[in-house]
Motif scaffolding. Sequence first.
Motif: not given
Length: 130
Positions: A49-51, A107-111
Motif C-alpha cells: 500500500s502507499c499514501a 512513481y514508485g508509490c502509484r505503481s
Amino acid sequence: EVQLVESGGGLVQAGGSLRLSCAASGFRFDDYAIGWFRQAPGKEREGVSCASNADPSSYYHTYYAESVKGRFTISRDNAKNTVYLQMDSLKPEDTAVYYCAADSAGYGCRSLDSSDMDYWGKGTLVTASS
C-alpha cells in the motif's frame, strides 16, 4: 540523517488485526509519498500500500495491492511525520517482514514498485498464524 522506523508488528491469529506505524525523520515528510512493502520467506519483496504526498488541503491518494484491498487501510499524519497501516482480517499469507519506504517522485508509490523508492526502514515482522 534520514530515518524510517517501523513498529507494531507481532504475532496474531488469522482473522485478527494489527496496526503498523512508520515514523520518519531527516527529510521533508510532507513532500514524500510513503509506502508499505513486504517480503515473505523465500519470496520477492512486494508492494502492499502507499499514501501519496498530501496537497494543500491535506488530501492524499492511497493505493493498495489487490491482495489486501478491503482489509488494509493506510493513513498518514503529517503533523506527526508518521504513516500507519491498519491490517484487519489477517491471513497466514500476510506473514512477512513489512517495510516502509519513502518516494520523492511518486512513481514508485502509484505503481507499488520498490525499485523507485528512495529511503527504506529496517522492517517489522508480522506473523498471522492459522
